[in-house]
Design an enzyme around this catalytic site. Structure first.
Site, PDB file in Angstrom:
ATOM      1  N   ASP A 163       1.026  -1.393   0.101  1.00  0.00           N
ATOM      2  CA  ASP A 163       0.305   0.275   0.219  1.00  0.00           C
ATOM      3  C   ASP A 163       0.846   1.410   0.046  1.00  0.00           C
ATOM      4  OD1 ASP A 163      -1.866   2.523   1.021  1.00  0.00           O
ATOM      5  OD2 ASP A 163      -3.507   0.766   0.942  1.00  0.00           O
ATOM      6  N   TYR A 171     -15.559   5.753 -12.974  1.00  0.00           N
ATOM      7  CA  TYR A 171     -15.853   4.537 -11.808  1.00  0.00           C
ATOM      8  C   TYR A 171     -16.044   3.648 -12.645  1.00  0.00           C
ATOM      9  CZ  TYR A 171     -15.763   1.290  -7.886  1.00  0.00           C
ATOM     10  OH  TYR A 171     -15.616   0.258  -7.263  1.00  0.00           O
ATOM     11  N   SER A 173     -13.556   4.221   2.652  1.00  0.00           N
ATOM     12  CA  SER A 173     -13.478   5.141   1.784  1.00  0.00           C
ATOM     13  C   SER A 173     -15.078   5.184   0.981  1.00  0.00           C
ATOM     14  CB  SER A 173     -12.192   4.376   0.102  1.00  0.00           C
ATOM     15  OG  SER A 173     -13.224   3.480  -0.606  1.00  0.00           O
TER      16      SER A 173
HETATM   17  P1  NAD Z   1     -10.617   1.795   0.052  1.00  0.00           P
HETATM   18  O1  NAD Z   1     -10.276   3.210  -1.061  1.00  0.00           O
HETATM   19  O2  NAD Z   1     -11.070   2.105   1.256  1.00  0.00           O
HETATM   20  O3  NAD Z   1      -8.895   1.833   0.549  1.00  0.00           O
HETATM   21  C1  NAD Z   1      -8.282   1.472  -0.201  1.00  0.00           C
HETATM   22  C2  NAD Z   1      -6.528   1.348  -0.503  1.00  0.00           C
HETATM   23  O4  NAD Z   1      -6.221   1.998  -1.614  1.00  0.00           O
HETATM   24  C3  NAD Z   1      -6.380   2.786   1.132  1.00  0.00           C
HETATM   25  O5  NAD Z   1      -5.925   1.907   2.180  1.00  0.00           O
HETATM   26  C4  NAD Z   1      -5.402   3.199   0.149  1.00  0.00           C
HETATM   27  O6  NAD Z   1      -4.149   3.942   1.092  1.00  0.00           O
HETATM   28  C5  NAD Z   1      -4.689   2.362  -1.074  1.00  0.00           C
HETATM   29  N1  NAD Z   1      -4.393   3.292  -1.630  1.00  0.00           N
HETATM   30  C6  NAD Z   1      -5.213   4.349  -2.434  1.00  0.00           C
HETATM   31  N2  NAD Z   1      -3.890   4.880  -4.288  1.00  0.00           N
HETATM   32  C7  NAD Z   1      -3.001   3.625  -3.632  1.00  0.00           C
HETATM   33  C8  NAD Z   1      -2.116   3.741  -4.868  1.00  0.00           C
HETATM   34  N3  NAD Z   1      -1.617   4.617  -5.739  1.00  0.00           N
HETATM   35  N4  NAD Z   1      -1.112   2.504  -4.671  1.00  0.00           N
HETATM   36  C9  NAD Z   1      -1.441   1.372  -4.031  1.00  0.00           C
HETATM   37  N5  NAD Z   1      -2.264   1.794  -2.819  1.00  0.00           N
HETATM   38  C10 NAD Z   1      -2.950   3.238  -3.378  1.00  0.00           C
HETATM   39  O7  NAD Z   1     -10.638   0.294   0.196  1.00  0.00           O
HETATM   40  P2  NAD Z   1     -11.838  -0.231  -0.604  1.00  0.00           P
HETATM   41  O8  NAD Z   1     -13.159   0.955  -0.332  1.00  0.00           O
HETATM   42  O9  NAD Z   1     -11.600  -1.456  -0.248  1.00  0.00           O
HETATM   43  O10 NAD Z   1     -11.898  -0.484  -2.208  1.00  0.00           O
HETATM   44  C11 NAD Z   1     -11.108  -1.397  -2.640  1.00  0.00           C
HETATM   45  C12 NAD Z   1     -11.787  -2.033  -4.052  1.00  0.00           C
HETATM   46  O11 NAD Z   1     -12.618  -2.389  -4.020  1.00  0.00           O
HETATM   47  C13 NAD Z   1     -10.952  -0.667  -4.944  1.00  0.00           C
HETATM   48  O12 NAD Z   1     -10.774  -1.421  -6.162  1.00  0.00           O
HETATM   49  C14 NAD Z   1     -13.452  -0.273  -5.082  1.00  0.00           C
HETATM   50  O13 NAD Z   1     -13.216   0.080  -5.943  1.00  0.00           O
HETATM   51  C15 NAD Z   1     -13.149  -1.806  -4.402  1.00  0.00           C
HETATM   52  N6  NAD Z   1     -14.757  -1.915  -5.166  1.00  0.00           N
HETATM   53  C16 NAD Z   1     -15.108  -1.392  -3.627  1.00  0.00           C
HETATM   54  C17 NAD Z   1     -16.376  -0.978  -3.776  1.00  0.00           C
HETATM   55  C18 NAD Z   1     -16.762  -0.674  -1.986  1.00  0.00           C
HETATM   56  O14 NAD Z   1     -17.819   0.077  -1.919  1.00  0.00           O
HETATM   57  N7  NAD Z   1     -16.123  -0.677  -0.839  1.00  0.00           N
HETATM   58  C19 NAD Z   1     -17.358  -1.666  -3.821  1.00  0.00           C
HETATM   59  C20 NAD Z   1     -17.479  -1.998  -5.406  1.00  0.00           C
HETATM   60  C21 NAD Z   1     -15.655  -2.176  -6.193  1.00  0.00           C
END
Ligand code: NAD
Length: 245
Positions: A38, A147, A184
């Site tokens: 990360d 997105y 997030s």
């Molecule tokens: P989050 O956004 O809560 O956490 C994201 C993590 O990504 C953080 O720890 C951040 O430091 C890290 N990050 C950001 N930019 C980075 C970079 N350039 N390099 C390395 N790390 C980086 O995560 P989440 O909500 O669990 O989402 C994870 C994935 O799941 C994403 O691809 C998101 O699009 C997808 N997703 C999430 C949801 C949701 O409702 N939360 C739904 C569908 C898909």
């Protein structure tokens, strides 16, 4: 430790929070040796206490990716979790935002797979898991223009990798979550004009009347990472509480 992933090495991106973090921990519980990466070093530090190996890695940086992978040449499971949610319609998305979303949400998987796949092909074994979304080619969701476009592209990349390497022992699948309670998402709610109303709205759009949890997504990730799913490749697996039904 024995488990469904014992003997496997797994690299997880965006592992400091949310789905990536829950998955990194679930992989470790199932016996995998986990390299949690990360940009958030403080977040990663809390995983060291859980017995995981960590490395700072910005998935926008191809050289940094090559450096991390060259230090860890044997990777059996690649979990691409990094992604960003841009809020708005196409009219709210300028060229810079469009490019930034594609660079993070699709470009990260492109760079990670290109770095890790050659080693998997050499060993004729590997499972690549990309975190896409129900908001993609699967379902139109308001205010998710770029997105959804990135996540549809990620599904397309997933299928291409699956087909191109189907006879090489390497599988590639996408997980397509619905709305999952993660930091997030909490941030997006907090940023709304009325955070309580935003939370109610996010919950109301889920047929089950609740958000998913990162741990629920991690269970599917464990299955896809394990040999139990050896006939599954090229799939875009919904896990969304019937949101897209
Ligand atoms: P989050 O956004 O809560 O956490 C994201 C993590 O990504 C953080 O720890 C951040 O430091 C890290 N990050 C950001 N930019 C980075 C970079 N350039 N390099 C390395 N790390 C980086 O995560 P989440 O909500 O669990 O989402 C994870 C994935 O799941 C994403 O691809 C998101 O699009 C997808 N997703 C999430 C949801 C949701 O409702 N939360 C739904 C569908 C898909």
């Amino acid at each position: 430790m024995s488990g469904r992933l014992s003997g496997k090495v797994a690299l997880v991106t965006a592992a400091a929070a949310g789905i990536g973090r829950a998955t990194a921990l679930a992989f470790a519980r199932e016996g995998a040796q986990v390299l949690a990466t990360d940009i958030d070093e403080a977040g990663l530090a809390t995983l060291i206490a859980e017995g995981l190996t960590t490395a700072k890695l910005n998935v926008l940086d191809a050289q940094a990716i090559e450096a991390v992978v060259s230090l860890h040449p044997t990777i059996d499971v690649l979990f691409n979790a990094a992604g960003f949610v841009h809020h708005g319609t196409i009219l709210d998305c300028d060229q810079e935002s469009w490019n930034a979303s594609f660079n993070l949400n699709v470009g990260s998987a492109y760079r990670m797979i290109r770095a890790v796949l050659p080693g998997m092909l050499e060993r004729k074994s590997g499972s690549i898991i990309n975190v896409a979304s129900a908001a993609s080619s699967i379902k139109g969701v308001p205010n998710r223009a770029v997105y959804s476009a990135t996540k549809a592209a990620l599904i397309g990349l997933t299928k291409s990798v699956a087909v191109d390497f189907a006879t090489s022992g390497v599988r590639c699948n996408a997980i397509c979550p619905g709305t999952v309670d993660t930091p997030s998402l909490a941030g997006r709610m907090a940023a709304a004009a009325d955070p309580d109303a935003a939370r109610r709205d996010f919950i109301a759009r889920q047929p089950m009347g609740r958000l998913g949890t990162a741990e629920e997504i991690a269970h599917l990730a464990v299955y896809l990472a394990s040999d139990e799913s050896r006939f599954t490749s090229g799939a875009a697996l919904l896990i969304d509480g019937a949101w897209a039904a």
